[in-house]
Design a protein around this motif. Structure first.
Motif, PDB file in Angstrom:
ATOM      1  N   PRO A 126       0.837  -1.205   0.000  1.00 17.59           N
ATOM      2  CA  PRO A 126       0.000   0.000   0.000  1.00 17.59           C
ATOM      3  C   PRO A 126       0.870   1.252   0.000  1.00 17.59           C
ATOM      4  CG  PRO A 126       0.213  -0.818   2.223  1.00 17.59           C
ATOM      5  CD  PRO A 126       0.951  -1.801   1.341  1.00 17.59           C
ATOM      6  N   ILE A 127       0.231   2.397   0.074  1.00 14.41           N
ATOM      7  CA  ILE A 127       0.960   3.646   0.295  1.00 14.41           C
ATOM      8  C   ILE A 127       1.095   3.790   1.808  1.00 14.41           C
ATOM      9  CG2 ILE A 127       0.962   6.139  -0.057  1.00 14.41           C
ATOM     10  CD1 ILE A 127      -0.784   5.667  -2.534  1.00 14.41           C
ATOM     11  N   PHE A 128       2.276   3.486   2.310  1.00 15.31           N
ATOM     12  CA  PHE A 128       2.472   3.320   3.751  1.00 15.31           C
ATOM     13  C   PHE A 128       2.281   4.624   4.526  1.00 15.31           C
ATOM     14  CE2 PHE A 128       4.769  -0.349   2.020  1.00 15.31           C
ATOM     15  CZ  PHE A 128       4.290  -1.368   2.837  1.00 15.31           C
ATOM     16  N   GLN A 129       2.596   5.749   3.906  1.00 13.86           N
ATOM     17  CA  GLN A 129       2.490   7.017   4.634  1.00 13.86           C
ATOM     18  C   GLN A 129       1.042   7.381   4.923  1.00 13.86           C
ATOM     19  OE1 GLN A 129       3.430  10.493   1.817  1.00 13.86           O
ATOM     20  NE2 GLN A 129       4.152   8.706   0.681  1.00 13.86           N
ATOM     21  N   ASP A 130       0.093   6.763   4.220  1.00 17.49           N
ATOM     22  CA  ASP A 130      -1.326   7.052   4.434  1.00 17.49           C
ATOM     23  C   ASP A 130      -1.918   6.258   5.584  1.00 17.49           C
ATOM     24  OD1 ASP A 130      -1.221   8.789   2.311  1.00 17.49           O
ATOM     25  OD2 ASP A 130      -2.167   7.415   0.877  1.00 17.49           O
ATOM     26  N   LEU A 131      -1.141   5.334   6.136  1.00 19.03           N
ATOM     27  CA  LEU A 131      -1.642   4.453   7.186  1.00 19.03           C
ATOM     28  C   LEU A 131      -1.065   4.856   8.540  1.00 19.03           C
ATOM     29  CD1 LEU A 131      -1.147   1.153   5.164  1.00 19.03           C
ATOM     30  CD2 LEU A 131      -3.322   2.333   5.598  1.00 19.03           C
ATOM     31  N   PRO A 132      -1.724   4.487   9.637  1.00 22.65           N
ATOM     32  CA  PRO A 132      -1.172   4.805  10.968  1.00 22.65           C
ATOM     33  C   PRO A 132       0.269   4.308  11.087  1.00 22.65           C
ATOM     34  CG  PRO A 132      -3.392   3.945  11.169  1.00 22.65           C
ATOM     35  CD  PRO A 132      -3.010   3.784   9.725  1.00 22.65           C
ATOM     36  N   GLN A 133       1.140   5.164  11.594  1.00 19.41           N
ATOM     37  CA  GLN A 133       2.559   4.837  11.639  1.00 19.41           C
ATOM     38  C   GLN A 133       2.867   3.908  12.809  1.00 19.41           C
ATOM     39  OE1 GLN A 133       4.797   6.210   9.015  1.00 19.41           O
ATOM     40  NE2 GLN A 133       2.649   6.236   8.357  1.00 19.41           N
ATOM     41  N   LEU A 134       3.532   2.802  12.522  1.00 17.15           N
ATOM     42  CA  LEU A 134       3.957   1.831  13.524  1.00 17.15           C
ATOM     43  C   LEU A 134       5.479   1.831  13.602  1.00 17.15           C
ATOM     44  CD1 LEU A 134       1.606  -1.166  12.636  1.00 17.15           C
ATOM     45  CD2 LEU A 134       1.281   0.555  14.416  1.00 17.15           C
ATOM     46  N   GLY A 139       5.340  -1.711  10.720  1.00 15.35           N
ATOM     47  CA  GLY A 139       4.396  -1.160   9.753  1.00 15.35           C
ATOM     48  C   GLY A 139       4.510  -1.827   8.396  1.00 15.35           C
ATOM     49  N   THR A 140       5.763  -1.975   7.911  1.00 17.58           N
ATOM     50  CA  THR A 140       5.977  -2.606   6.603  1.00 17.58           C
ATOM     51  C   THR A 140       5.492  -4.047   6.622  1.00 17.58           C
ATOM     52  OG1 THR A 140       7.937  -1.209   6.330  1.00 17.58           O
ATOM     53  CG2 THR A 140       7.690  -3.063   4.820  1.00 17.58           C
ATOM     54  N   LEU A 141       5.744  -4.739   7.714  1.00 28.19           N
ATOM     55  CA  LEU A 141       5.362  -6.150   7.817  1.00 28.19           C
ATOM     56  C   LEU A 141       3.846  -6.309   7.959  1.00 28.19           C
ATOM     57  CD1 LEU A 141       6.500  -9.052   8.056  1.00 28.19           C
ATOM     58  CD2 LEU A 141       6.579  -8.710  10.531  1.00 28.19           C
ATOM     59  N   TYR A 142       3.221  -5.435   8.741  1.00 26.68           N
ATOM     60  CA  TYR A 142       1.801  -5.577   9.044  1.00 26.68           C
ATOM     61  C   TYR A 142       0.908  -5.134   7.883  1.00 26.68           C
ATOM     62  CZ  TYR A 142      -2.687  -4.867  11.402  1.00 26.68           C
ATOM     63  OH  TYR A 142      -4.009  -4.903  11.759  1.00 26.68           O
ATOM     64  N   TYR A 143       1.256  -4.027   7.236  1.00 25.55           N
ATOM     65  CA  TYR A 143       0.372  -3.458   6.221  1.00 25.55           C
ATOM     66  C   TYR A 143       0.551  -4.079   4.832  1.00 25.55           C
ATOM     67  CZ  TYR A 143      -0.674   0.221   9.622  1.00 25.55           C
ATOM     68  OH  TYR A 143      -1.072   0.920  10.733  1.00 25.55           O
ATOM     69  N   SER A 144       1.687  -4.711   4.561  1.00 31.23           N
ATOM     70  CA  SER A 144       1.861  -5.387   3.273  1.00 31.23           C
ATOM     71  C   SER A 144       0.843  -6.513   3.165  1.00 31.23           C
ATOM     72  CB  SER A 144       3.277  -5.936   3.132  1.00 31.23           C
ATOM     73  OG  SER A 144       4.230  -4.885   3.154  1.00 31.23           O
ATOM     74  N   GLN A 145       0.148  -6.589   2.052  1.00 38.07           N
ATOM     75  CA  GLN A 145      -0.972  -7.527   1.894  1.00 38.07           C
ATOM     76  C   GLN A 145      -0.495  -8.785   1.163  1.00 38.07           C
ATOM     77  OE1 GLN A 145      -3.862  -5.072  -0.118  1.00 38.07           O
ATOM     78  NE2 GLN A 145      -3.701  -3.482   1.456  1.00 38.07           N
ATOM     79  N   PHE A 146      -0.115  -9.792   1.933  1.00 35.49           N
ATOM     80  CA  PHE A 146       0.406 -11.034   1.373  1.00 35.49           C
ATOM     81  C   PHE A 146      -0.756 -11.915   0.937  1.00 35.49           C
ATOM     82  CE2 PHE A 146       3.758  -9.426   4.065  1.00 35.49           C
ATOM     83  CZ  PHE A 146       4.895  -9.640   3.312  1.00 35.49           C
ATOM     84  N   ALA A 147      -0.694 -12.375  -0.301  1.00 40.36           N
ATOM     85  CA  ALA A 147      -1.793 -13.172  -0.851  1.00 40.36           C
ATOM     86  C   ALA A 147      -1.711 -14.634  -0.457  1.00 40.36           C
ATOM     87  CB  ALA A 147      -1.804 -13.052  -2.378  1.00 40.36           C
TER      88      ALA A 147
END
Length: 498
Positions: A126-134, A139-147
């Motif tokens: 996703p666009i990481f800066q648009d999401l709550p910062q962890l 943040g990179t690990l949690y918000y990346s959408q693994f199929a």
């Protein structure tokens, strides 16, 4: 005065290619003085001259600043090849500052990206800066959408944080990790086979342009630290056309139209006479740092631009692809979204770039297109019903930097054993911490500052540093440094092979 911006991929052609090169001459003078011939001649005699070899990010960066300082600047070489990493990461703050200064808008908005294998979609970013910062790297690990990658495999990436903390971009850190491969690094820190195969391996093939077993662990960590130090750092924008069209040409025009800078387009004979070539080789081969460059290597690239007979929906404009052959990696770009000239095209226009593409170079265009369409169909099924109506194939042998294990000791510093020769480019060792285009541009500014210092004239360029580490990472780095200092005091601590 000679300020060089060579990298290994431009040094060799400069010494041996039998062809003309283009360049521009940037003469910073007081335009009012042209009304007085004698006064003008006196000024020209007093102007200090700088020659820059290379017209990419490093060369133009140095030329831009030195022109502003009033030097006569001549840039040799033609337009750079538009290959390599095409995106611009969030931390590229010096480049973003430059385009603001130039008053141009060459970049897209922040764009989502994805990663594919031969089995289909693997992960969407996703666009990481648009999401709550962890806190990094959660943040990179949690918000990346693994199929399809299980959670347990994703969690095996966390031990790698120890190496990221240990790697502080110092000479000691580079020498410690440069002797091992990226694959050995991931194995040493417990990365799962599937995470390595489906995520880390493909990312390295397009980030360092070679399979992980052929990449330096130090270069791997250098890149990872730069793009993963903060959640938003992985976000990218893309050039809305070619770099030459959208950035370099307006940049040169900007320098040309400044009142203090008169620029002339010229052709230069690139040291092609036997005498000049021998002289250059004779001079350089007396200096150890230039001989060491001969140990370095570069990578082949093949670019494929296709126009199809219909519109195919590509879910994300930027994509990393792998799983078709372990020897190369490739990227897929939807030019209908990225490039202005294709925004309104009724059919799909795409580009696929293949890195470490030794096996592609000798193929006929038709065979390359057939392979590419086969790969595309495995990633996105709708490509199966599409046909190619136009193609543009680019072959660029030995065009990208290869950070292979053991390469660090052969790389050059910005200053050389020639008091008036300075180097810039992605092969140059510096401590700024940036990567890719940003590093090249920063080393160009650093070379310009060395010229200013050497000639004792002009002001230093302001270089924006990389953003500081997050507090928890900085605390871990400080703890790691104290541990290393304590360990070094233990008898025989350096006796065993590290």
């Amino acid at each position: 005065m000679l300020a060089c911006s060579w990298s290994v991929t431009t040094l060799a052609p400069y010494l041996s290619n039998k062809r003309y090169g283009t360049g521009f001459c940037c003469k910073a003078t007081d335009l009012q003085s042209h009304a007085n011939g004698d006064q003008d001649n006196d000024i020209k005699k007093k102007k200090k001259k700088v020659v820059i070899v290379g017209s990419g990010w490093a060369g133009l960066g140095a030329a831009h600043h030195l022109c502003n300082q009033g030097f006569d600047v001549t840039v040799l070489e033609g337009s750079p090849e538009d290959v390599g990493i095409r995106g611009y990461w969030y931390p590229h703050r010096n480049i973003f500052s430059l385009v603001d200064e130039l008053g141009i808008k060459p970049f897209t908005n922040w764009i989502k990206s994805a990663q594919y294998s031969g089995e289909g979609l693997e992960v969407e970013f996703p666009i990481f800066q648009d999401l709550p910062q962890l806190p990094t790297p959660l943040g990179t690990l949690y918000y990346s959408q693994f199929a399809r990658l299980p959670l347990f495999d994703r969690l095996t990436s966390l031990p790698l944080l120890a190496a990221v903390v240990d790697f502080d971009n110092t000479d000691t850190a580079w020498r410690k990790y440069d002797s091992i491969t990226a694959r050995e690094l991931f194995k040493q820190f417990g990365c799962s086979e599937r995470l390595y195969r489906d995520v880390f391996g493909p990312l390295l093939q397009v980030g360092l342009f070679a399979p992980a077993e052929q990449c330096s662990a130090a270069a791997t960590l250098g890149m990872l630290v730069y793009i993963l130090s903060h959640q938003k750092d992985f976000d990218m924008v893309w050039c809305r056309g070619t770099v030459k069209e959208k950035i370099f040409e307006p940049w040169i025009d900007f320098m040309r139209t400044k009142e203090s800078c008169l620029m002339l387009m010229q052709l230069y004979w690139r040291l092609e006479s036997p005498g000049s070539r021998n002289l250059s080789r004779t001079v350089l081969r007396t200096r150890e740092e230039f001989l060491k460059v001969l140990n370095l290597a570069s990578i082949d690239v093949v670019t494929v631009k296709l126009r199809l007979d219909r519109k195919v929906k590509i879910p994300n404009a930027s994509n990393v692809c792998s799983g078709f052959d372990d020897s190369f990696g490739w990227t897929l770009f939807d030019l209908n979204i990225i490039h202005d000239e294709h925004n309104d095209d009724p059919v799909t226009v795409l580009q696929a770039d293949f890195y470490h593409s030794n096996e592609f170079l000798p193929l006929k265009d038709e065979d390359i297109v057939a392979k590419v369409m086969s790969y595309l169909s495995k990633c996105i099924k709708d490509f199966e019903s599409a046909s190619v109506v136009d193609k543009e194939i680019g072959r660029f042998p030995q065009s990208l930097t290869h950070f292979f294990p053991g390469s660090y000791k052969h790389m050059m510093r910005g200053a050389t054993s020639f008091s008036n020769v300075f180097m810039a480019g992605d092969w140059i060792i510096n401590r700024h911490g940036s990567w890719s285009q940003e590093k090249s541009y920063v080393t160009g500014l650093e070379a310009a500052n060395r010229v200013v210092d050497y000639l004792e004239e002009g002001s230093f360029a302001k270089i924006i540093p990389v953003e500081e580490d997050e507090p928890h990472i900085e605390a871990l780095r400080n703890l790691n440094r104290r541990f290393n200092e304590f360990r070094d005091q233990i008898p025989l601590s350096n006796f065993f092979l590290q």
